[in-house]
Motif scaffolding. Structure first.
Motif, short mmCIF file in Angstrom:
data_model
loop_
_atom_site.label_atom_id
_atom_site.label_comp_id
_atom_site.label_asym_id
_atom_site.label_seq_id
_atom_site.Cartn_x
_atom_site.Cartn_y
_atom_site.Cartn_z
N ILE A 191 0.86 -1.19 0.12
CA ILE A 191 -0.15 0.07 -0.18
C ILE A 191 0.79 1.25 0.06
CG2 ILE A 191 -1.53 1.52 1.44
CD1 ILE A 191 -3.00 -1.22 2.17
N GLY A 192 1.81 1.10 0.86
CA GLY A 192 2.81 2.33 0.88
C GLY A 192 3.45 2.54 -0.38
N LEU A 193 3.75 1.63 -1.04
CA LEU A 193 4.63 1.81 -2.36
C LEU A 193 3.65 2.39 -3.44
CD1 LEU A 193 6.69 -1.45 -2.57
CD2 LEU A 193 7.60 0.89 -2.10
N LYS A 194 2.34 2.01 -3.47
CA LYS A 194 1.33 2.62 -4.08
C LYS A 194 1.03 3.92 -3.81
CE LYS A 194 -1.79 -1.07 -5.65
NZ LYS A 194 -3.21 -1.65 -5.21
N ALA A 195 0.92 4.34 -2.48
CA ALA A 195 0.49 5.56 -2.18
C ALA A 195 1.39 6.80 -2.30
CB ALA A 195 -0.01 5.47 -0.81
N LYS A 196 2.74 6.34 -2.31
CA LYS A 196 3.89 7.39 -1.99
C LYS A 196 3.68 8.31 -2.98
CE LYS A 196 8.87 7.91 -1.25
NZ LYS A 196 8.50 9.47 -1.40
N ALA A 197 4.02 8.27 -4.18
CA ALA A 197 3.80 9.15 -5.24
C ALA A 197 2.61 10.28 -5.18
CB ALA A 197 3.94 8.58 -6.68
N VAL A 198 1.43 9.62 -4.98
CA VAL A 198 0.20 10.57 -4.89
C VAL A 198 0.35 11.54 -3.64
CG1 VAL A 198 -2.58 10.56 -4.75
CG2 VAL A 198 -1.18 8.41 -5.83
N MET A 199 0.96 10.56 -2.46
CA MET A 199 0.77 11.78 -1.35
C MET A 199 1.92 12.65 -1.54
SD MET A 199 0.61 8.72 1.57
CE MET A 199 0.90 9.87 2.87
N ASP A 200 3.12 12.51 -2.05
CA ASP A 200 4.08 13.37 -2.19
C ASP A 200 3.52 14.65 -2.98
OD1 ASP A 200 5.68 12.01 -0.52
OD2 ASP A 200 7.05 11.41 -2.23
#
Ligand code: AMP
Length: 197
Positions: A45-54
């Protein structure tokens, strides 16, 4: 007690949630914190979410709803919880309603911190400076560019969530621009005198 705290980024939701947690002995469930932990741990989940969150965008409803559904049934959430940063879309609000019904849980109140948007960027920059001064990691999205995207997401996707809870009669609003202690007192009043009104 089960609460939702609504308000744009920098409104003070995290600060007030921490105080409510102490006062009522309930868990602060911040989807932002949970997602940041997943990014740090490099979970799928973290790997998926990182770019969107940044970039300041919103992580998909499916992911966030899944995280919350799992989290609210943990034993430490039994006495109650404060949802901080969730729901952020109408879909999430509806999914939350469905999961609360399924788990035989009820919300006590939805509290919205009303703030002057012009002051928010200053608050976010201040938070970044304080974290840096304390030797703590600065959030990747606490910068002017990502902040603009976060605010846009709030205006277009999250503002309708307030209308949704206004429609259900659960919404209570308070002035989030006041001093931190004043906001805490105002929330207290809403919860003790008004939440079930
Ligand atoms: P926060 O700490 O609440 O400001 O959240 C930080 C970031 O995590 C947000 O800008 C989103 O990218 C993501 N996030 C947190 N909560 C949600 C949510 N309920 N729905 C979608 N994305 C979220």
């Amino acid at each position: 007690m089960r609460l939702i705290l609504l308000g744009p980024p920098g409104a003070g939701k995290g600060t007030q949630a921490a105080r409510l947690m102490q006062k009522y002995g309930i868990q602060q469930l911040s989807t932002g914190d949970m997602l940041r932990a997943a990014v740090t741990a490099e979970t799928p989940i973290g790997l998926k979410a990182k770019a969107v969150m940044d970039a300041g965008g919103l992580v998909s409803d499916d992911i966030v709803v899944g995280i919350v559904a799992e989290r609210i049934q943990q034993p430490d959430a039994e006495r109650g919880f404060i949802l901080d940063g969730f729901p952020r879309t109408l879909n999430q609000a509806q999914a939350l309603d469905a999961m609360l019904i399924e788990k035989h849980m009820e919300l006590d109140a939805v509290i919205e911190l009303k703030v002057d948007e012009a002051a928010l960027l200053d608050r976010i920059s201040q938070r970044a400076k304080e974290m840096q001064a304390a030797g703590k990691p600065v959030r990747a999205d606490d910068n002017p560019e990502a902040f603009k995207t976060r605010l846009d997401a709030y205006r277009t996707l999250t503002a309708p969530v307030s209308d949704y809870y206004a429609g259900t009669g659960q919404l209570r609003t308070t002035d989030g621009m006041a001093a931190i202690d004043t906001v805490t007192d105002a929330i207290d009043k809403l919860l003790t005198h008004d939440a079930k009104a």
